[in-house]
Write a protein that holds these residues in place. Structure first.
Motif, PDB file in Angstrom:
ATOM      1  N   ALA A 172       0.816  -1.147  -0.099  1.00  0.00           N
ATOM      2  CA  ALA A 172      -0.155  -0.145  -0.040  1.00  0.00           C
ATOM      3  C   ALA A 172       0.865   1.320  -0.073  1.00  0.00           C
ATOM      4  CB  ALA A 172      -0.876   0.086   1.217  1.00  0.00           C
ATOM      5  N   VAL A 175       2.412   2.277  -3.376  1.00  0.00           N
ATOM      6  CA  VAL A 175       1.314   2.991  -4.196  1.00  0.00           C
ATOM      7  C   VAL A 175       1.291   4.429  -3.809  1.00  0.00           C
ATOM      8  CG1 VAL A 175      -0.885   3.147  -5.182  1.00  0.00           C
ATOM      9  CG2 VAL A 175       0.094   0.902  -5.125  1.00  0.00           C
ATOM     10  N   ILE A 179       1.924   7.688  -5.781  1.00  0.00           N
ATOM     11  CA  ILE A 179       1.105   8.663  -6.068  1.00  0.00           C
ATOM     12  C   ILE A 179       1.622  10.173  -5.433  1.00  0.00           C
ATOM     13  CG2 ILE A 179      -1.134   9.697  -5.251  1.00  0.00           C
ATOM     14  CD1 ILE A 179      -2.195   6.620  -5.145  1.00  0.00           C
ATOM     15  N   THR A 201      -5.820  13.515  -4.716  1.00  0.00           N
ATOM     16  CA  THR A 201      -4.983  12.221  -5.015  1.00  0.00           C
ATOM     17  C   THR A 201      -3.866  12.151  -3.955  1.00  0.00           C
ATOM     18  OG1 THR A 201      -5.466  13.112  -7.245  1.00  0.00           O
ATOM     19  CG2 THR A 201      -4.099  11.112  -6.959  1.00  0.00           C
ATOM     20  N   ILE A 204      -5.203  10.496  -0.737  1.00  0.00           N
ATOM     21  CA  ILE A 204      -5.224   9.096  -0.938  1.00  0.00           C
ATOM     22  C   ILE A 204      -3.826   8.379  -0.909  1.00  0.00           C
ATOM     23  CG2 ILE A 204      -5.886   6.971  -2.509  1.00  0.00           C
ATOM     24  CD1 ILE A 204      -7.984   8.715  -3.950  1.00  0.00           C
ATOM     25  N   LEU A 208      -2.456   5.724   1.960  1.00  0.00           N
ATOM     26  CA  LEU A 208      -1.839   4.663   1.792  1.00  0.00           C
ATOM     27  C   LEU A 208      -0.204   4.534   2.309  1.00  0.00           C
ATOM     28  CD1 LEU A 208      -2.937   4.230  -2.239  1.00  0.00           C
ATOM     29  CD2 LEU A 208      -3.474   2.743  -0.479  1.00  0.00           C
TER      30      LEU A 208
END
Lengths: 1002, 532
Positions: A172, A175, A179, A201, A204, A208
Motif C-alpha cells: 500500500a 502505491v 502517488i 489524489t 489518497i 496509503l
C-alpha cells in the motif's frame, strides 16, 4: 553514508564464514559493525545539531526516478543511534544467548547484521522509493529472523503472519509513495516535506503511506502480528519488535508529519487508531502471563502512543514523541533482553511459575527495575521526562488535544500498572509458588541490558543534552507559542501533577487487579466480538475458500463451460460496442433472384437440423448441406471460381470428418442433461448468433468505399489472368499464400504426428507389407452380435474363417472365394488391389471398377484446373483438391492398400516438393527479376492446342497444387489408413500399437 | 522468354528479416538433422542446433537494433520493439530447449520435429511482435499458435497432455477466429490493413464511435485476451499449463506472453490509439478482472504448474496496465515487465521440471525441503517467487514499480491500487512456496509410505516412461499420495544451469536495472502514434 551500508553488507556476507570459524565469538566481532555506525553518527552529531544535514546522492535508476539519496538529518541521526546502538548490543548479547551447537547460526548472524544495515539504510534514505526498498528488505529479513526456529510450526506461522501483514502495508505504501511522488514531481523526501503537494489524489496517497506505517508499527487493526511474532528468539524480539523495525512506522510518521499532519485523513486516522492501540495494548498486557507476551502487548500500546505523539502535528508534541521514541528503545529492549536471560537461565517465561528470582538474581532485578521504572514513567527516568513533556504540550492545545490527553493519561497509568506487573511477575517472591531454580549469573550476558537500562537513567537526567538535536526536527512544524524543551525535570507544574496522577492511577489498577486475581477465573472467557487476529484468520481462510470454490466453479475443465463464459463475455462486449456505435446504417435487401432465397432457406434449415441431430454422422452431413448451400450462393452471385473452391473444400472436409467420426461414438454423448442449463446454452448461442447477424448487417451497411474486388479485378487483368481468386492467391498476394501454405504444412505435420504412434516412414501401407494379408475393414465377429447370428453371416457373406468366432489373436485369415485370386496380397493383381486386401464383405466390385476407370480422368481434370486456373475457374488449390479427391475415392473404394498403391510416394515428399517449387519460384523471381515472387510470363504457341500461356505464377501454383495434394494424402494416410490400421489391430489383437514398458498394464 | 513485370513486388531488406530467417532456417535444419539415425545427432546435435538458431536470432536482432523502418511495404516493423520481442522470445526458447534435454516430450514427438516446431512457433512469435499490418499479425499469430497446440499434446501417452492440446486447439481457434473477424471489421471501418494507415484513418474520420470500428475492436480485444490469457478468457490456461509437458508449458508461458503483450502494445497503443476512449475502460476492466481472478485462483492450488498458470493470468493483468494507460511510460513498463517475467518464469519452470523429474509430479509437496537437497534450485525458485511477488532487490520489484508509476502517471491510480491489492494476495501463495522450500522435511518415502515408488534406471532404455508414471492411466496428481516415481539418474544439469543463470539475472537486474531500463526506453520509438 554508503560506506556504513556497504560495511553491513560485507559483514553479512562474511558472517556465516566467521561463525563457522570462531563460533559464538563471531557475534561480538560482528557487533563492531553497527557500533562503528554509532561512532560515525556520534561524530556527525554536532554538525547535524547545528543544522548542517549532510546528503549523499548517487544515481541508480534515473528513469524510475530512483536515486541512492541518503540524508543525515536530526531524525535520521536519532534513528541511527537507536538502530545501530541497540543493534550492536543485541548482536553482542546473541553471543551469550545461543548455544554453540544451535542450528543455522551462521545464517542467523548474517541476516541479523543485514537487518541492521537495512534498518540504517531505511532511516537514512531520502528517497521515497529507496525507503520502500529498505522497508521491504527489513520485512523479508525479519521473516527469516522470526522464522529462525523453523522446526516449530508456530514460529513458521507467526513469521508468515508478520510477513503478510507488513508486506500488505508495504505494498500500500508503495502505491502511496508513487502517488505522492508523482504529484510532487520528486521522490526526495526532504523536498516533499519542504514543499508538500496537495489535492485529493495526494490525500489518497498519504492514506496509503499511513497504511504502510501503521501496519509496520503494529497499530490497530494490524496489531496482532506483533505478539504472534514473539515466537522469534528473544534477541530478535528485543531488536526488531522493540527498538528497530516497529519503529520504522513511527519514523515514517515523524518524517512526514511536518508535511501532512494537517490533512484530515492523517489527523483522524492517527488519533483514533493510535489511541485505540494505546488502550487495547495496555489492557491486553495486563492479562498476560508470559513475560514476553506482556512486553509485546506493552510495545503495541507504546507504539500507539508514539504514533499519536509524533503524528499529532504540533511542534511540542512531536518533540515529546521523539523523546519517548528514544526512551522506549532503551527500556523496552533492555526488558526484552532481561526476559531472554530469565528464559535462558530458568527455562520459563511464565510469571506464575517464576518466584524468588529477585533474591537469587539481585543484579538482574535491579537492571530490570531501572528499565521498568523508565517504562512506568517514574521521575528522573527518560520515560518520565518524555511523557511529561507530552502532557505539558497537550495541555496547551485545543479540545481535541485535551481529550487526547485524557486517553493518554489513562494509557500511561495502565503502562505503569503493567510495568509493575512485569517486574513483580519476574522477580517477586510469591508465597504460593516454589522458588524457581536458576543458573549462575554471567556478567557478560547481563551487560547489554544493563547498558540499555542505565542509559535510560542517564538520559532521563540529562535529557536536555539531546534537546537541541530533537528540537531541530520538531521545529519543522512552525509554532507560535514559546517552544517547550526536553529536560529531566520541568519543575513543579500541572504536568508534574498529571504524571503523579498517572502513577497513582496505575497503582490503583494494580491493586484492583490483585483483588480480581483472587477470584476464581470463569471457566470460559467470554468471546470477544472483535478480535483482529480472528478477523485476519477468517479473512485469509475465507479468501482461500473462495479461491477453491471459485476454481471449482469456473475451472471445471469442461470445454462447453469455458466456451460459454467466453461467448457470454464476448456477447456483452459486442452489445456494448454496438450500442455505443448507434445509430447504424443498415440497408436491407432481400435477394437479387428468388433462387438465392430458396438456397438461403435450405441453409437455415440445414443449420437448425444440424443442431438437433443426435447422430454425429447426421450432423456432419447436414452441416455439409449448409456448406454446399453457401457455395451455391456464391455460384448464384456470379463467382464460379469461389463456388468451385468452396464445393471442393466442403467435400474434402466432409470426407475427412467422416473418417474421423469412425473413432467417435455414433451419437453425441454428454449432452446437457438439465433443462435449465440447456436453456442457458440455447440463450447464449442464439444471442451470439443474433449479435453476429447484427454485426454483419452493420458491416454491410457501413460500406463507403468502392468494393475492393473491382480493384482486384483490374489488378488481375494486369497480372494476365481472369480468375480473380487465383490471381490473388498466386500473384497479388503470393507472399500471403506462401505463409498460408507453410501454416497448412505445419498443421498437417502436427495432426499426423499426433496420430501416428509409430515412425512415419513405415506408415505407408503397401502390398509388400507382411501385414497386408489381413483383411481391411473386416467386420469383427466378436463385436458384431451374438454367436449364431455371426455364424450365419459368416456363411452368407461368403467368408470363411478359421478358428470360428472366438477372438483368437493372429489366427484370423481370409480365404478368398471365386472373386479373389490366390489369397495373398503380394500376388494380387495390381489393377484391383482390394481384391486380396479388402475384407470380402466390404467389397463393391462396381465401385472399385468405376473408381479405377475414372481415376486418371479426374487426375487429368485436376491438372487442367491447375493449368487453366489463371483465367478460368480452377487454379492450384482447386486442382490440388480435385486430385486429392481422386485419391480419396480410391481409398474409399479399395481401402488403405489401394491408396498405398495409387500413390506410392510419401505425402511428405509431395508436400516438400510443392514447397520447394513455390519457394524456388519466389527465389527465381528474386534472381531473375528484382524481387522475390516477381512475376514473368512465357507464351509459346503449341500446334493443335493453341497458345499456352505460362506465367511464373503458374509455377508457383504448381507448388500450391502439390502441397494441397500432399496434405490431402497426409490426411487420408492419418485419418484413413492409420486409423484403419489401429482399429484392425485393436479388433484382431495384433502387435500392440504402443510399445509399453514391461510390467505395466493396459 | 518475354518477361512482363506485372506488379511491383515489395522491396525486401534481407538484413532486416535476418532474425526471422535464422529461426525458420534453424527449423528446417533441425528437422533434417533430426532424421539422422545417430543417437548423437538426435539427442545432442538437435538441441544444440536449436539453441544456436535461437541465439543467432537474438544476435541478429541486436545487430539490427538501431534500425527503425518497416519491411515489405509496411508489413513488418523493424524497430526496437520488434527486436526486443525477438530477444525475449529467443531467451524463452533457449530456456525451453534446456528444459527439454532429457525430457519425455521430445523423445515421444521425435527430437527433430519437437525442436523444429518450437523454432517455427518462435518465428511466428517474431512475426507477431513485428507485425505492422493486420494480415501479418494474423499469420504470425497462427504460426505461433499451431505448433504450440501440437507441442502441448506431445506426451502422447499421457491423457492430460492430449487433453490439454485439444483444449488449447479449440479455445485457441475460437480466439483466432474472433481476432480475424475483428480485423475484418477494422479493415471495413478504416479501409486499410496497415497500422499506420489505420491510425491515420481513426484520427481523421473520428472513428471512435463507429459501430463497425467498435465491434472490431471488441473482437480484437477478445482475441488477444485469449492469447495472453487475460481473464475472463483465461479458463483454458490452468488446464493447458498443467497438462502440457513442462518444457512446453514454460515456452508457452514465456514466449506467448512476450508476443501477445507486444502485439497488444503495437495494435492498441499504435494503430488504435485514436479509439482509446473506447477500449481503455474495457481493457482496464479486463486487467483488473485478470489480476483478481488470477491471484485469488492461485491461492487454492497445490500443483505448481496450475499455480503458475493462475499467477500468469494475474501477471498478464499487471502487464496490461501498461497498455491501458496508453503512454510512453506505459509501453516501457509493459515491455520491461514482460522481459523480466520471462526470466522469472524460466527460473521457476527450471526448478519445477527438475523436481518433476525427481519426484514424478509437480505438486508443491515435491518441493518440500528442496533447500536441503538442492540449495541452488531452492535459491533460484525463491528468487523467482520473490521476484514475481515484487519484493525489492529482485527485478520483479523494479518492473512492478514501473507499472505502478505508469498507472499513476496515466491517471489510472485506481488500477494501481487494484494491482497492489492483487500483489498482496499473491504474496500469500508465492511465499507459501518459499516456506515449503526451506522448512519442510523432504517428502521422501518415509512421508508417503503408500506411494508406489518405481525405480527407472535409465529413462532412455525404456520406450515410454510416462506409461510407468501413470500405471492406471491416471494423472499422478489424481492419485492421492501415490504415483510418485523416483527417477534415478534423471538429467538435472541443464535445469540447474538455467535456474542459476535466471536466478542470478533476477538479482543482478534487480540491483542494477539501469542498463536494461535504458534499452527498454528505446522501444517507445516503435509507437510513434503515442507522440502525436
Amino acid at each position: 553514508m554508503i560506506g556504513v551500508l556497504v560495511a553491513h553488507a560485507l559483514a553479512a556476507l562474511i558472517a556465516p564464514w566467521l561463525v563457522g570459524r570462531i563460533g559464538l565469538k563471531a557475534f561480538p566481532v560482528l557487533a563492531l559493525v553497527p557500533a562503528g555506525a554509532v561512532v560515525w553518527a556520534a561524530a556527525n552529531t554536532s554538525d547535524v545539531t547545528a543544522g548542517r544535514a549532510s546528503e549523499s546522492v548517487h544515481q541508480w535508476v534515473p528513469s524510475l526516478g530512483m536515486e541512492l539519496a541518503f540524508r543525515l538529518d536530526p531524525l535520521s541521526l536519532l534513528m541511527t543511534f537507536v538502530a545501530a546502538g541497540v543493534g550492536s548490543l543485541v548482536l553482542a548479547y546473541c553471543g551469550r544467548y545461543f548455544a554453540a551447537d544451535e542450528q543455522g547460526l551462521g545464517r542467523f548472524a548474517a541476516v541479523l547484521v543485514a537487518f541492521a544495515g537495512a534498518m540504517i539504510g531505511l532511516v537514512l534514505s531520502d528517497d521515497l522509493l529507496l525507503l520502500y526498498v529498505f522497508w521491504e528488505l527489513t520485512t523479508v529479513l525479519s521473516f527469516l529472523l522470526v522464522g529462525h526456529n523453523a522446526d516449530r510450526q508456530g514460529a513458521r506461522r507467526a513469521a508468515m503472519d508478520a510477513l503478510i501483514v507488513t508486506t500488505f502495508g508495504g505494498l500500500a505504501m508503495l502505491v502511496g509513495a508513487v502517488i505522492v511522488g508523482e504529484a510532487a514531481g520528486t521522490y526526495r523526501i526532504s523536498e516533499i516535506v519542504a514543499n508538500p503537494p496537495g489535492g485529493t489524489t495526494v490525500s489518497i496517497g498519504v492514506a496509503l503511506l499511513l497504511v504502510g506505517a501503521l501496519s509496520k508499527s503494529a497499530l490497530v487493526p494490524f496489531h496482532f502480528w506483533l505478539p504472534g511474532a514473539m515466537a522469534a528468539p528473544t534477541p530478535v524480539s528485543a531488536y526488531l519488535h522493540a527498538a528497530a523495525m516497529v519503529k520504522a512506522g513511527v519514523f515514517l510518521v515523524a518524517r512526514l508529519a511536518p508535511a501532512f499532519a494537517d490533512l484530515d485523513v492523517w489527523r483522524w486516522s492517527i488519533l483514533v487508531l493510535g489511541l485505540t492501540t494505546l488502550l487495547l495494548g495496555a489492557l491486553r498486557a495486563l492479562r498476560q502471563h508470559d513475560l514476553k507476551l506482556l512486553l509485546a502487548y506493552g510495545t503495541v500500546s507504546q507504539l500507539g502512543l508514539l504514533t499519536v505523539l509524533v503524528g499529532q502535528g504540533s511542534r511540542d508534541v512531536l518533540l515529546a514523541g521523539l523523546g519517548l521514541l528514544l526512551a522506549h528503545a532503551l527500556y523496552k529492549s533492555a526488558l526484552f533482553l532481561t526476559v531472554g536471560i530469565i528464559d535462558h537461565d530458568t527455562g520459563t517465561r511464565d510469571l506464575r511459575v517464576l518466584s524468588g528470582l529477585g533474591r537469587t538474581r539481585r543484579r538482574l532485578a535491579v537492571i530490570a527495575g531501572l528499565a521498568a521504572a523508565s517504562m512506568a514513567g517514574i521521575p528522573l527516568f527518560a520515560g518520565f521526562a518524555a511523557k511529561e513533556t507530552a502532557f505539558d504540550a497537550l495541555l496547551h492545545g485545543d479540545t481535541v488535544d485535551v481529550l487526547t490527553l485524557v486517553v493518554v493519561l489513562v494509557g500511561v497509568a495502565l503502562t505503569a500498572a503493567y510495568a509493575w506487573r512485569f517486574w513483580w511477575g519476574a522477580f517477586a517472591t510469591k508465597d504460593d509458588v516454589p522458588d524457581r531454580r536458576c543458573t549462575a549469573p554471567r556478567t557478560s550476558f547481563e551487560l547489554a541490558p544493563a547498558l540499555l537500562a542505565g542509559g535510560g537513567l542517564v538520559l532521563g537526567v540529562g535529557f536536555s543534552a539531546v534537546d537541541a538535536l530533537l528540537s531541530r526536527h520538531a521545529d519543522l512544524i512552525p509554532s507560535d507559542e514559546k517552544p517547550l524543551h526536553l529536560a529531566g525535570w520541568h519543575g513543579v507544574g500541572p504536568a508534574l501533577g498529571l504524571s503523579v496522577l498517572a502513577l497513582a492511577l496505575g497503582a490503583v489498577v494494580v491493586l484492583v487487579q490483585r483483588r480480581l486475581a483472587g477470584r476464581p477465573v470463569p471457566a470460559e472467557a467470554p468471546r470477544r466480538l472483535v478480535d483482529a487476529r480472528v478477523a485476519y484468520v477468517l479473512l485469509v481462510r475465507g479468501t482461500e475458500r473462495l479461491s477453491v470454490a471459485a476454481a471449482r466453479a469456473t475451472q471445471s475443465g469442461s470445454l462447453p463451460v469455458y466456451l460459454m463464459t467466453i461467448l457470454a463475455v464476448f456477447g456483452a462486449a459486442m452489445t456494448t460496442a454496438l450500442i455505443t456505435g448507434l445509430p447504424w446504417n443498415v440497408e436491407l435487401r432481400t435477394w437479387d433472384e428468388p433462387a438465392q432465397g430458396a438456397v438461403g432457406l435450405l441453409v437455415v434449415a440445414g443449420t437448425i437440423l444440424t443442431l438437433r441431430a443426435r447422430r454425429r454422422l447426421k450432423a456432419v452431413v447436414l452441416s455439409g448441406v449448409v456448406g454446399y448451400g453457401v457455395a451455391t450462393l456464391f455460384a448464384l452471385q456470379g463467382a464460379p471460381d469461389l463456388a468451385l473452391t468452396q464445393f471442393l473444400v466442403e467435400t474434402v472436409t466432409l470426407v475427412v470428418v467422416v473418417l474421423v467420426l469412425r473413432r467417435l461414438p455414433s451419437h453425441f454423448t454428454g449432452t446437457v442433461s438439465s433443462k435449465r442449463r440447456r436453456r442457458v446454452h440455447i440463450l447464449i448461442g442464439v444471442a451470439a448468433g443474433a449479435l453476429m447477424t447484427m454485426l454483419t448487417l452493420v458491416a454491410a451497411g457501413a460500406r463507403e468505399a468502392a468494393p475492393v474486388s473491382e480493384l482486384f479485378a483490374s489488378a488481375s487483368k494486369l497480372a494476365g489472368g481472369n480468375n480473380i481468386v487465383n490471381v490473388t492467391l498466386v500473384d497479388l498476394r503470393a507472399w500471403d499464400t506462401m505463409g498460408e501454405i507453410a501454416v497448412l504444412v505445419v498443421a498437417a505435420t502436427g495432426v499426423t504426428s499426433l496420430l501416428f504412434l509409430r515412425r512415419r516412414s513405415r506408415a505407408m501401407p503397401r502390398l509388400s507389407d507382411p501385414a497386408a494379408d489381413s483383411p481391411v475393414w473386416a467386420t469383427d465377429p466378436a463385436t458384431s452380435g451374438s454367436g449364431p447370428g455371426a455364424d450365419g453371416r459368416t456363411g452368407s457373406a461368403g467368408r470363411a474363417t478359421q478358428g470360428g468366432s472366438a477372438p483368437v489373436p493372429g489366427l484370423l485369415t481370409v480365404v478368398q472365394h471365386a472373386a479373389g485370386g490366390s489369397g495373398t496380397a503380394k500376388s494380387a493383381e495390381r489393377w484391383l488391389v482390394a481384391e486380396n486386401t479388402l475384407a470380402p464383405e466390404r467389397r463393391s466390385i462396381l465401385l472399385e471398377v468405376v473408381v479405377r476407370l475414372i481415376f486418371h480422368t479426374v487426375l487429368v481434370l485436376s491438372v487442367y484446373l491447375l493449368w487453366a486456373g489463371h483465367d478460368l475457374p480452377g487454379g492450384g488449390f482447386a486442382g490440388g483438391i480435385v486430385a486429392g479427391l481422386a485419391f480419396t475415392i480410391r481409398y474409399l473404394a479399395g481401402g488403405r492398400y489401394e491408396l498405398g498403391e495409387a500413390a506410392p510416394v510419401g505425402a511428405g515428399l509431395v508436400i516438400g516438393l510443392g514447397l520447394v517449387i513455390a519457394v524456388g519460384t519466389g527465389l527465381a523471381g528474386a534472381i531473375l527479376g528484382d524481387a522475390v515472387l516477381q512475376g514473368g510470363a512465357w507464351k509459346p504457341d503449341i500446334p493443335l492446342l493453341g497458345t499456352l500461356k505460362l506465367y511464373s505464377s503458374t509455377l508457383f501454383d504448381i507448388g500450391v497444387y502439390l502441397v494441397v495434394v500432399g496434405v490431402v494424402l497426409d490426411v487420408l494416410r492419418s485419418f484413413g489408413s492409420e486409423i484403419d490400421r489401429q482399429i484392425d489391430e485393436e479388433r484382431h489383437g495384433r502387435t500392440p500399437t504402443v510399445e509399453r514398458a514391461p510390467g505395466s498394464t493396459r | 522468354m518475354s518477361t512482363l513485370a506485372v506488379t511491383e513486388a515489395p522491396h525486401i531488406d534481407w538484413a532486416g528479416i535476418s532474425s526471422l530467417i535464422a529461426l525458420f532456417g534453424g527449423a528446417v535444419v533441425v528437422l533434417l538433422v533430426g532424421l539422422l539415425r545417430a543417437r548423437f545427432a538426435r539427442l545432442t546435435l538437435v538441441p544444440v542446433l536449436t539453441i544456436v538458431a535461437f541465439a543467432a536470432s537474438i544476435g541478429l536482432a541486436i545487430w539490427q537494433w538501431d534500425e527503425d523502418t518497416s519491411l515489405m511495404s509496411g508489413a513488418l516493423g523493424l524497430d526496437p520493439l520488434a527486436m526486443i520481442g525477438v530477444v525475449g522470445i529467443g531467451v524463452a526458447g533457449i530456456a525451453a530447449v534446456l528444459l527439454s534435454i532429457g525430457a519425455t516430450a521430445p523423445r515421444e514427438a521425435a527430437h527433430g520435429e519437437y525442436h523444429a516446431m518450437m523454432l517455427v512457433a518462435a518465428a511466428g512469435g517474431a512475426m507477431f511482435v513485428g507485425a505492422e499490418n493486420l494480415i501479418t499479425t494474423f499469420i504470425g499469430l497462427e504460426l505461433l499458435s499451431i505448433p504450440l497446440y501440437v507441442l502441448a499434446a506431445t506426451e502422447l501417452h499421457r491423457r492430460r497432455s492430449l487433453e490439454s492440446g485439444l483444449k488449447y486447439l479449440i479455445v485457441g481457434s475460437v480466439g483466432s477466429a474472433t481476432l480475424l473477424y475483428g480485423f475484418a471489421l477494422i479493415f471495413g471501418a478504416t479501409g486499410s490493413l496497415d497500422y499506420a494507415a489505420i491510425a491515420d484513418q481513426v484520427a481523421a474520420k473520428g472513428l471512435g464511435d463507429d459501430p463497425l470500428m467498435l465491434g472490431g475492436v471488441a473482437m480484437v480485444v477478445v482475441g488477444l485476451a485469449f492469447k495472453s490469457s487475460v481473464a475472463p478468457f483465461h479458463q483454458w490456461t490452468p488446464d493447458v499449463y498443467e497438462g502440457a509437458p513442462t518444457p512446453v508449458t514454460a515456452f508457452m508461458a514465456t514466449a506467448t506472453k512476450v508476443a501477445a503483450l507486444i502485439a497488444f502494445l503495437r495494435l492498441f497503443d499504435g494503430a488504435l490509439i485514436g479509439a482509446s476512449d473506447a477500449w481503455g475502460p474495457a481493457l482496464a476492466a479486463l486487467a483488473s478482472i485478470a489480476i483478481i481472478v488470477g491471484n485469488v485462483g492461485a491461492l487454492g492450488q497445490s500443483s505448481m504448474k496450475r499455480l503458475l498458470a493462475f499467477s500468469s493470468i494475474a501477471q498478464a493483468g499487471y502487464m496490461l496496465v501498461g497498455v491501458v494507460v496508453a503512454t510512453k511510460l506505459g509501453v516501457q513498463a509493459t515491455v520491461f515487465y514482460v522481459l523480466t517475467y520471462v526470466v522469472m518464469t524460466a527460473a521457476a519452470f527450471a526448478v519445477i521440471e527438475a523436481a518433476e523429474r525427481e519426484s514424478g509430479h509437480d505438486g508443491i509437496s515435491a518441493l518440500a525441503g528442496l533447500g536441503r537437497r538442492r540449495p541452488l534450485h531452492a535459491i533460484a525458485l525463491t528468487l523467482s517467487m520473490l521476484g514475481l511477488a515484487g519484493v525489492p532487490a529482485t527485478v520483479g520489484f523494479v518492473a512492478k514499480l514501473r507499472i505502478v508509476q505508469a498507472a499513476v502517471d496515466g491517471d489510472y491510480s485506481w488500477l494501481a491500487i487494484v494491482l497492489v491489492v492483487g500483489s498482496m494476495i499473491s504474496f500469500v501463495y508465492y511465499l507459501r512456496v518459499v516456506a515449503r522450500l526451506w522448512t519442510d522435511e523432504p517428502a521422501g518415502v518415509a512421508v508417503a509410505p503408500q506411494s508406489q515408488a518405481v525405480e527407472v534406471e535409465a529413462p532412455e532404455a525404456v520406450a515410454t516412461t510416462t506409461a510407468v508414471a501413470d500405471p492406471k492411466g491416471l494423472p499422478a496428481a489424481a492419485v492421492p499420495g501415490g504415483g510418485a516415481v523416483v527417477v534415478t539418474g534423471a538429467t538435472i544439469l541443464p535445469m540447474t544451469v538455467l535456474a542459476v543463470v535466471a536466478g542470478a539475472a533476477i538479482v543482478v537486474l534487480g540491483v542494477i536495472p539501469g542498463p536494461l531500463m535504458t534499452v527498454v526506453e528505446d522501444v517507445a520509438r516503435a509507437v510513434p502514434e503515442l507522440f502525436r
